[in-house]
Design a protein around this motif. Sequence first.
Motif, short mmCIF file in Angstrom:
data_model
loop_
_atom_site.label_atom_id
_atom_site.label_comp_id
_atom_site.label_asym_id
_atom_site.label_seq_id
_atom_site.Cartn_x
_atom_site.Cartn_y
_atom_site.Cartn_z
N ARG A 1 4.53 11.67 7.50
CA ARG A 1 4.13 11.99 8.88
C ARG A 1 5.34 12.09 9.79
O ARG A 1 5.48 13.04 10.57
CB ARG A 1 3.17 10.93 9.36
N ALA B 1 -0.14 4.31 2.25
CA ALA B 1 0.16 4.21 3.68
C ALA B 1 1.67 4.32 3.92
O ALA B 1 2.11 4.96 4.88
CB ALA B 1 -0.38 2.90 4.23
N PHE B 2 2.47 3.73 3.04
CA PHE B 2 3.92 3.76 3.16
C PHE B 2 4.43 5.20 3.09
O PHE B 2 5.17 5.67 3.94
CB PHE B 2 4.54 2.90 2.05
N LYS C 1 3.23 7.37 6.08
CA LYS C 1 4.00 7.19 7.31
C LYS C 1 5.30 7.98 7.24
O LYS C 1 5.70 8.62 8.21
CB LYS C 1 4.30 5.72 7.54
N ARG D 1 0.87 -1.18 0.00
CA ARG D 1 0.00 0.00 0.00
C ARG D 1 0.90 1.23 0.00
O ARG D 1 1.37 1.68 1.04
CB ARG D 1 -0.91 0.01 1.22
#
Lengths: 186, 351
Positions: free
Chosen positions: A75, A68-69, A72, A65
């Motif tokens: 973030r 999402a990778f 992260k 994904r």
Amino acid sequence: MKDEEMVGLYWMRSEDAVAATAEKYGNYCYSIAFSILHNAEDAEECVNDAYLAAWNSIPPHRPERVAAFLGKITRNVSLNRWKQYNAQKRGEGQTELALSELEECIPAKTGIEQAVEDELLTWSIEKFLYSQPRLKRNLFIRRYWYISSIQELADEYGMSESKVKSLLFRMRKKLKHHLAKEDIIL
Amino acid sequence: MKSEKLLHAIGTIDDGLIFAARPAEKKKTPRTRIVWTAAAAAVLALILAIGVGAAGDFESLENLFGPAFPGARQSSLDPELIARLGAPVGVSVTDNGVAVTVDSVVRDRYNCTLVLTVEKSDIDGKGFLFDRSTLKVGGAEFTGPAASSSDSVSGDGKARYVVSWMGDESVIPGGKAAVVLENLVINSHGVLTEQTVPGRWELEFDMGYADQSADLPTGQTLSVEGAEITVNQVTISPLSIRVISTAKLTEADMEAVLDHNGKSVLRERLEWPDIVILKKDGTRIANRAMRDPQQGGDSHIQNGWGNSEQKGGVLECQCSLVFDQPVLLEDLESVSIEGVEIPLNGLEAVQ
């Protein structure tokens, strides 16, 4: 472009990899960075740093994904930048609020005290989140992973801000109880 | 800073959780028509009640409540009882090798529950849910949902899926309806990873089935934390109970006593009055355990919310509870709010 193809570009060390990433996920990464930093220039820089971090980590990673990778990485980069500014008494807004809200989730020390590995804490939080109804789970993740503002959440989910706050308040209380039950001390 | 450690730990949660919560491009819909749910502290109450501590107790948790917990599990709502109370539907649609059938629907003024069958050859023994579930009826859209649970233990490639939408202040209208389910997400038992089967299943049916809500006599005066409140509406159905009350209180009255989080103690108490429903078989449905998990006991409540709105010098409070099992109104013994019994007049007309 499908994620699989995009990851393939990274593995081939193609210069098109970052361009493809920016086209598909640029806005997504920017929104994460901006939610944390509330500064357009800083958010752009962090997104570029995230692209560089992705280039340096794929390979050996092959994320399934990509969103999402990348999210992260973005973030983490943004939070590190925020910490730097916070140390210099700069920065504002949702990140500080999110941190202060999460203070409520930290249980008081009990008679059993033990050091907590990061992975164990994450696993326990996942367990808690999976046990919650999906709407509340997603609200919690949007607030404390995506650092979305209360207003954004209220608008997107069609609720009043007081209801969003009430939902999050109850979730934080439940997480606190959950961590205490699992003897997790921070 | 400890909260930073927590924030960092949240940052490394499973990709599937992050992906499922991603901001979506949504159509703006009127706020009053969006369904949402408040915290289900029954989860925690159950955890405390059965003394669950660590991973070894996952099996018992999975069997007690279904929503969003990995692994095959029993539905929290009795589908046979739902079918008895509700209207049969029997509409099916297939996408990407997965067939979905709406078997039955039951609703009251504010809530709706559907029982569906999901057919997929390798679904046995796995927990699952749909990434997005939307109920469309009367021109309104209800997202969410409030709760869902799956039961895939039959071994025949067919699994039961029970999904509920819990209303806000708005009423769920009757008429033509459709449920739209998107992307089947399958968890393997005990593994926190997900497999997603892309797809869109839109099923149309008639929501014209009669609303089973009954309004009980109101006007009672109650005392809560020294404040006098008037009961304005008590609506009960096999699925839920909703209580609306008012109190002559101002914002200043609300802020007189605050808890350590700065929240009004009185407001929280008025939004969540003690509601007790006794059935003739002795079953006690009570929301007290949800507010204070240390009380223990089973609340028999699947979900609930409370809110309030200041209108000048009057505070209007609403509390809504959805039962963990449908309740036949003929089986009710009593309903009380803060210890004051509410007459059960008028239930005969609904039964």
